[in-house]
Design a protein around this motif. Structure first.
Motif, PDB file in Angstrom:
ATOM      1  N   GLU A 151       4.038 -22.835  66.319  1.00  0.00           N
ATOM      2  CA  GLU A 151       4.142 -22.864  64.864  1.00  0.00           C
ATOM      3  C   GLU A 151       4.422 -21.464  64.313  1.00  0.00           C
ATOM      4  O   GLU A 151       5.250 -21.300  63.412  1.00  0.00           O
ATOM      5  CB  GLU A 151       2.861 -23.440  64.265  1.00  0.00           C
ATOM      6  N   ARG A 152       3.782 -20.442  64.864  1.00  0.00           N
ATOM      7  CA  ARG A 152       4.037 -19.064  64.428  1.00  0.00           C
ATOM      8  C   ARG A 152       5.474 -18.654  64.727  1.00  0.00           C
ATOM      9  O   ARG A 152       6.130 -18.007  63.903  1.00  0.00           O
ATOM     10  CB  ARG A 152       3.081 -18.091  65.125  1.00  0.00           C
ATOM     11  N   ASP A 153       5.958 -19.030  65.901  1.00  0.00           N
ATOM     12  CA  ASP A 153       7.332 -18.699  66.286  1.00  0.00           C
ATOM     13  C   ASP A 153       8.322 -19.259  65.267  1.00  0.00           C
ATOM     14  O   ASP A 153       9.233 -18.563  64.823  1.00  0.00           O
ATOM     15  CB  ASP A 153       7.623 -19.250  67.685  1.00  0.00           C
ATOM     16  N   ARG A 154       8.121 -20.513  64.905  1.00  0.00           N
ATOM     17  CA  ARG A 154       9.021 -21.144  63.924  1.00  0.00           C
ATOM     18  C   ARG A 154       8.852 -20.496  62.553  1.00  0.00           C
ATOM     19  O   ARG A 154       9.830 -20.192  61.879  1.00  0.00           O
ATOM     20  CB  ARG A 154       8.754 -22.644  63.862  1.00  0.00           C
ATOM     21  N   ALA A 155       7.622 -20.259  62.129  1.00  0.00           N
ATOM     22  CA  ALA A 155       7.367 -19.655  60.812  1.00  0.00           C
ATOM     23  C   ALA A 155       7.983 -18.259  60.717  1.00  0.00           C
ATOM     24  O   ALA A 155       8.505 -17.875  59.660  1.00  0.00           O
ATOM     25  CB  ALA A 155       5.868 -19.600  60.540  1.00  0.00           C
ATOM     26  N   ASP A 156       7.937 -17.508  61.817  1.00  0.00           N
ATOM     27  CA  ASP A 156       8.518 -16.163  61.823  1.00  0.00           C
ATOM     28  C   ASP A 156      10.028 -16.177  61.634  1.00  0.00           C
ATOM     29  O   ASP A 156      10.611 -15.163  61.252  1.00  0.00           O
ATOM     30  CB  ASP A 156       8.167 -15.434  63.125  1.00  0.00           C
ATOM     31  N   ARG A 209       7.966 -26.410  54.031  1.00  0.00           N
ATOM     32  CA  ARG A 209       8.091 -25.734  55.318  1.00  0.00           C
ATOM     33  C   ARG A 209       7.863 -26.740  56.454  1.00  0.00           C
ATOM     34  O   ARG A 209       7.086 -27.666  56.310  1.00  0.00           O
ATOM     35  CB  ARG A 209       7.007 -24.661  55.457  1.00  0.00           C
ATOM     36  N   PRO A 210       8.526 -26.521  57.592  1.00  0.00           N
ATOM     37  CA  PRO A 210       8.170 -27.328  58.759  1.00  0.00           C
ATOM     38  C   PRO A 210       6.735 -26.996  59.143  1.00  0.00           C
ATOM     39  O   PRO A 210       6.256 -25.887  58.895  1.00  0.00           O
ATOM     40  CB  PRO A 210       9.161 -26.872  59.834  1.00  0.00           C
ATOM     41  N   HIS A 211       6.046 -27.949  59.720  1.00  0.00           N
ATOM     42  CA  HIS A 211       4.654 -27.703  60.085  1.00  0.00           C
ATOM     43  C   HIS A 211       4.352 -28.323  61.439  1.00  0.00           C
ATOM     44  O   HIS A 211       5.140 -29.086  61.974  1.00  0.00           O
ATOM     45  CB  HIS A 211       3.705 -28.254  59.019  1.00  0.00           C
ATOM     46  N   GLY A 212       3.207 -27.997  61.942  1.00  0.00           N
ATOM     47  CA  GLY A 212       2.784 -28.511  63.235  1.00  0.00           C
ATOM     48  C   GLY A 212       3.255 -27.624  64.360  1.00  0.00           C
ATOM     49  O   GLY A 212       4.036 -26.698  64.178  1.00  0.00           O
ATOM     50  N   GLY A 213       2.740 -27.910  65.528  1.00  0.00           N
ATOM     51  CA  GLY A 213       3.087 -27.144  66.711  1.00  0.00           C
ATOM     52  C   GLY A 213       4.161 -27.850  67.519  1.00  0.00           C
ATOM     53  O   GLY A 213       5.136 -28.365  66.967  1.00  0.00           O
ATOM     54  N   VAL A 214       3.964 -27.903  68.809  1.00  0.00           N
ATOM     55  CA  VAL A 214       4.950 -28.482  69.721  1.00  0.00           C
ATOM     56  C   VAL A 214       5.176 -29.949  69.372  1.00  0.00           C
ATOM     57  O   VAL A 214       4.232 -30.727  69.272  1.00  0.00           O
ATOM     58  CB  VAL A 214       4.478 -28.349  71.185  1.00  0.00           C
ATOM     59  N   GLY A 215       6.434 -30.303  69.150  1.00  0.00           N
ATOM     60  CA  GLY A 215       6.768 -31.679  68.794  1.00  0.00           C
ATOM     61  C   GLY A 215       6.320 -32.057  67.395  1.00  0.00           C
ATOM     62  O   GLY A 215       6.307 -33.229  67.045  1.00  0.00           O
ATOM     63  N   GLY A 216       5.947 -31.069  66.574  1.00  0.00           N
ATOM     64  CA  GLY A 216       5.550 -31.339  65.197  1.00  0.00           C
ATOM     65  C   GLY A 216       4.092 -31.747  65.034  1.00  0.00           C
ATOM     66  O   GLY A 216       3.659 -32.085  63.939  1.00  0.00           O
ATOM     67  N   THR A 217       3.301 -31.708  66.100  1.00  0.00           N
ATOM     68  CA  THR A 217       1.894 -32.071  66.014  1.00  0.00           C
ATOM     69  C   THR A 217       1.028 -30.823  66.095  1.00  0.00           C
ATOM     70  O   THR A 217       1.475 -29.787  66.565  1.00  0.00           O
ATOM     71  CB  THR A 217       1.498 -33.093  67.102  1.00  0.00           C
ATOM     72  N   ARG A 218      -0.180 -30.922  65.645  1.00  0.00           N
ATOM     73  CA  ARG A 218      -1.098 -29.777  65.698  1.00  0.00           C
ATOM     74  C   ARG A 218      -2.107 -29.892  66.839  1.00  0.00           C
ATOM     75  O   ARG A 218      -2.762 -28.923  67.189  1.00  0.00           O
ATOM     76  CB  ARG A 218      -1.862 -29.655  64.384  1.00  0.00           C
ATOM     77  N   GLU A 219      -2.259 -31.074  67.384  1.00  0.00           N
ATOM     78  CA  GLU A 219      -3.244 -31.258  68.449  1.00  0.00           C
ATOM     79  C   GLU A 219      -2.761 -32.310  69.425  1.00  0.00           C
ATOM     80  O   GLU A 219      -1.953 -33.174  69.093  1.00  0.00           O
ATOM     81  CB  GLU A 219      -4.601 -31.650  67.875  1.00  0.00           C
TER      82      GLU A 219
END
Length: 167
Positions: free
Chosen positions: A95-100, A110-120
């Motif tokens: 998520e930080r990589d994309r936000a940066d 903004r896009p959100h979530g981590g890998v595959g768009g999920t947070r967990e």
């Protein structure tokens, strides 16, 4: 920075996906012959829609191999096999990589979530493996790599040829 794909890469990825990519991208992992394996998408589509999937696996052989792994319970098995804190760290880093990559002052959602768009947890083995191949510290991507290597070794032992070839 995404958006620097050459015309040849755009054509190759279009052929691999069976459609034109919806976001600007660059290629971050290739096969030895130069074919794209993983692309890094811009955080937004051309129309401004947030793009949650930063790293996308485009290699058709690997996509098929991982689909087979998912079809036999791979998502559930990966979720059980990896340490929860390591998975959370991977989601946060993604998520930080994309936000940066989002310019300061960019308006709108903004896009959100981590890998595959999920947070967990684990949503998609393809997304985790793509992130891992792109250099992300992703325990699920590493788990997938191990399963693919085991499957290839079994196939070689059984028939003398691997099911897919690693990038």
């Amino acid at each position: 920075m995404p958006g620097v794909a050459s015309a040849a890469d755009r054509q190759a990825v279009t052929e691999q996906l069976g459609r034109a990519p919806l976001a600007d991208f660059d290629v971050v992992a290739r096969r030895a012959d130069g074919r794209p394996v993983v692309i890094r998408n811009a955080p937004f589509l051309g129309d401004g829609t947030p793009m949650p999937t930063r790293y996308w696996l485009v290699d058709v052989d690997l996509v098929a191999d991982i689909a087979r792994l998912e079809s036999v319970g791979g998502v559930r098995a990966a979720n059980a096999a990896v340490q929860a804190d390591a998975l959370v760290a991977a989601h946060r880093a993604y998520e930080r990589d994309r936000a940066d990559a989002i310019p300061v002052g960019t308006p709108g959602p903004r896009p959100h979530g981590g890998v595959g768009g999920t947070r967990e947890g684990v949503k998609c083995l393809h997304a985790h493996y793509a992130y891992w191949l792109a250099g992300g510290c992703d325990p699920v991507g590493a788990w997938v790599a191990e399963r693919l290597a085991e499957a290839a070794a079994r196939d070689v032992a059984d028939s003398g040829s691997p099911i897919g070839s690693a990038p």
